[in-house]
Design a protein around this motif. Structure first.
Motif, PDB file in Angstrom:
ATOM      1  N   ALA A  25     157.034  14.595 -37.035  1.00 16.87           N
ATOM      2  CA  ALA A  25     157.141  13.599 -38.099  1.00 16.87           C
ATOM      3  C   ALA A  25     156.358  14.073 -39.318  1.00 16.87           C
ATOM      4  CB  ALA A  25     156.614  12.250 -37.635  1.00 16.87           C
ATOM      5  N   GLU A  26     156.928  13.831 -40.477  1.00 13.85           N
ATOM      6  CA  GLU A  26     156.265  14.166 -41.725  1.00 13.85           C
ATOM      7  C   GLU A  26     155.324  13.034 -42.111  1.00 13.85           C
ATOM      8  OE1 GLU A  26     157.457  15.806 -46.138  1.00 13.85           O
ATOM      9  OE2 GLU A  26     158.910  14.612 -45.035  1.00 13.85           O
ATOM     10  N   CYS A  27     154.141  13.391 -42.600  1.00 16.52           N
ATOM     11  CA  CYS A  27     153.193  12.380 -43.061  1.00 16.52           C
ATOM     12  C   CYS A  27     152.529  12.872 -44.337  1.00 16.52           C
ATOM     13  CB  CYS A  27     152.155  12.084 -41.984  1.00 16.52           C
ATOM     14  SG  CYS A  27     151.118  13.485 -41.569  1.00 16.52           S
ATOM     15  N   LYS A  28     151.832  11.942 -45.007  1.00 10.59           N
ATOM     16  CA  LYS A  28     151.178  12.238 -46.276  1.00 10.59           C
ATOM     17  C   LYS A  28     149.708  11.874 -46.152  1.00 10.59           C
ATOM     18  CE  LYS A  28     151.941   9.396 -49.603  1.00 10.59           C
ATOM     19  NZ  LYS A  28     152.527   8.613 -50.679  1.00 10.59           N
ATOM     20  N   VAL A  29     148.811  12.759 -46.589  1.00 11.69           N
ATOM     21  CA  VAL A  29     147.367  12.533 -46.538  1.00 11.69           C
ATOM     22  C   VAL A  29     147.001  11.449 -47.551  1.00 11.69           C
ATOM     23  CG1 VAL A  29     145.096  13.571 -46.905  1.00 11.69           C
ATOM     24  CG2 VAL A  29     146.915  14.902 -45.808  1.00 11.69           C
ATOM     25  N   VAL A  30     146.271  10.418 -47.089  1.00  6.41           N
ATOM     26  CA  VAL A  30     145.839   9.345 -47.984  1.00  6.41           C
ATOM     27  C   VAL A  30     144.322   9.321 -48.153  1.00  6.41           C
ATOM     28  CG1 VAL A  30     147.868   7.898 -47.619  1.00  6.41           C
ATOM     29  CG2 VAL A  30     145.880   7.630 -46.131  1.00  6.41           C
ATOM     30  N   SER A  31     143.595  10.028 -47.272  1.00  3.54           N
ATOM     31  CA  SER A  31     142.136  10.099 -47.374  1.00  3.54           C
ATOM     32  C   SER A  31     141.656  11.313 -46.595  1.00  3.54           C
ATOM     33  CB  SER A  31     141.511   8.820 -46.808  1.00  3.54           C
ATOM     34  OG  SER A  31     140.108   8.941 -46.736  1.00  3.54           O
ATOM     35  N   ALA A  32     140.630  11.988 -47.108  1.00  2.00           N
ATOM     36  CA  ALA A  32     140.014  13.114 -46.402  1.00  2.00           C
ATOM     37  C   ALA A  32     138.523  13.093 -46.704  1.00  2.00           C
ATOM     38  CB  ALA A  32     140.648  14.425 -46.838  1.00  2.00           C
ATOM     39  N   LYS A  33     137.726  12.758 -45.698  1.00  2.00           N
ATOM     40  CA  LYS A  33     136.280  12.650 -45.887  1.00  2.00           C
ATOM     41  C   LYS A  33     135.570  13.639 -44.978  1.00  2.00           C
ATOM     42  CE  LYS A  33     136.646   7.872 -47.201  1.00  2.00           C
ATOM     43  NZ  LYS A  33     136.251   6.513 -46.996  1.00  2.00           N
ATOM     44  N   PRO A  34     134.666  14.450 -45.559  1.00  2.76           N
ATOM     45  CA  PRO A  34     133.952  15.433 -44.741  1.00  2.76           C
ATOM     46  C   PRO A  34     133.034  14.762 -43.716  1.00  2.76           C
ATOM     47  CG  PRO A  34     133.273  15.565 -47.053  1.00  2.76           C
ATOM     48  CD  PRO A  34     134.290  14.490 -46.947  1.00  2.76           C
ATOM     49  N   VAL A  35     132.992  15.347 -42.532  1.00  2.00           N
ATOM     50  CA  VAL A  35     132.054  14.914 -41.484  1.00  2.00           C
ATOM     51  C   VAL A  35     131.274  16.151 -41.048  1.00  2.00           C
ATOM     52  CG1 VAL A  35     133.283  12.857 -40.729  1.00  2.00           C
ATOM     53  CG2 VAL A  35     133.908  15.029 -39.751  1.00  2.00           C
ATOM     54  N   ARG A  36     130.800  16.182 -39.852  1.00  2.00           N
ATOM     55  CA  ARG A  36     129.972  17.306 -39.410  1.00  2.00           C
ATOM     56  C   ARG A  36     130.810  18.507 -38.941  1.00  2.00           C
ATOM     57  NH1 ARG A  36     130.023  13.274 -35.773  1.00  2.00           N
ATOM     58  NH2 ARG A  36     130.703  13.790 -33.681  1.00  2.00           N
ATOM     59  N   ASP A  37     130.155  19.609 -38.753  1.00  2.00           N
ATOM     60  CA  ASP A  37     130.750  20.839 -38.214  1.00  2.00           C
ATOM     61  C   ASP A  37     131.916  21.368 -39.041  1.00  2.00           C
ATOM     62  OD1 ASP A  37     128.927  20.592 -36.108  1.00  2.00           O
ATOM     63  OD2 ASP A  37     130.347  19.508 -34.852  1.00  2.00           O
ATOM     64  N   GLY A  38     131.918  21.097 -40.348  1.00  2.00           N
ATOM     65  CA  GLY A  38     132.971  21.616 -41.206  1.00  2.00           C
ATOM     66  C   GLY A  38     134.303  20.919 -41.056  1.00  2.00           C
ATOM     67  N   LYS A  39     134.331  19.820 -40.311  1.00  2.00           N
ATOM     68  CA  LYS A  39     135.581  19.080 -40.142  1.00  2.00           C
ATOM     69  C   LYS A  39     135.621  17.918 -41.122  1.00  2.00           C
ATOM     70  CE  LYS A  39     136.172  20.321 -35.341  1.00  2.00           C
ATOM     71  NZ  LYS A  39     136.383  19.884 -33.984  1.00  2.00           N
ATOM     72  N   ARG A  40     136.801  17.324 -41.241  1.00  2.00           N
ATOM     73  CA  ARG A  40     136.965  16.134 -42.084  1.00  2.00           C
ATOM     74  C   ARG A  40     137.832  15.110 -41.370  1.00  2.00           C
ATOM     75  NH1 ARG A  40     137.842  20.631 -43.628  1.00  2.00           N
ATOM     76  NH2 ARG A  40     136.754  21.209 -45.455  1.00  2.00           N
ATOM     77  N   GLU A  45     149.629   8.630 -43.686  1.00  2.00           N
ATOM     78  CA  GLU A  45     150.686   7.657 -43.432  1.00  2.00           C
ATOM     79  C   GLU A  45     151.982   8.417 -43.227  1.00  2.00           C
ATOM     80  OE1 GLU A  45     150.780   5.097 -46.820  1.00  2.00           O
ATOM     81  OE2 GLU A  45     151.767   6.561 -48.089  1.00  2.00           O
ATOM     82  N   PHE A  46     152.815   7.881 -42.361  1.00  2.00           N
ATOM     83  CA  PHE A  46     154.092   8.526 -42.101  1.00  2.00           C
ATOM     84  C   PHE A  46     155.036   8.268 -43.265  1.00  2.00           C
ATOM     85  CE2 PHE A  46     152.291   8.058 -37.853  1.00  2.00           C
ATOM     86  CZ  PHE A  46     152.432   9.350 -37.392  1.00  2.00           C
TER      87      PHE A  46
END
Length: 84
Positions: A25-40, A45-46
């Motif tokens: 399924a195709e989706c679109k990023v609506v938020s990206a917030k950094p957390v620990r270990d270089g991940k976010r 939303e689809f």
């Protein structure tokens, strides 16, 4: 929401694959917030919003929950005497 290592931008389109069903399924990023270990933490939303990608089903609004007691499921259970 998922924790992802690759950097993504709001509005970027992603292709998700449900590893259990093989559905894509195709989706679109609506938020990206950094957390620990270089991940976010990435919220998305689809694109076709009516898709049931996770194969989850929810009761109709206003439905009362089914409550089952242990006794209703298993009948009466006699107590046993515990000794040391």
């Amino acid at each position: 929401m998922m924790a992802l290592e690759p950097e993504v931008k709001i509005g970027q389109k992603l292709m998700l694959i449900n590893m259990n069903s093989g559905q894509k399924a195709e989706c679109k990023v609506v938020s990206a917030k950094p957390v620990r270990d270089g991940k976010r933490n990435v919220a998305f939303e689809f694109v076709p919003t009516e898709i049931n990608f996770w194969k989850m089903h929810f009761p109709v609004a206003g439905t009362k929950p089914i409550r089952r007691t242990v006794q209703a499921l298993f009948g009466s259970v006699r107590a046993t005497k515990m000794t040391r």
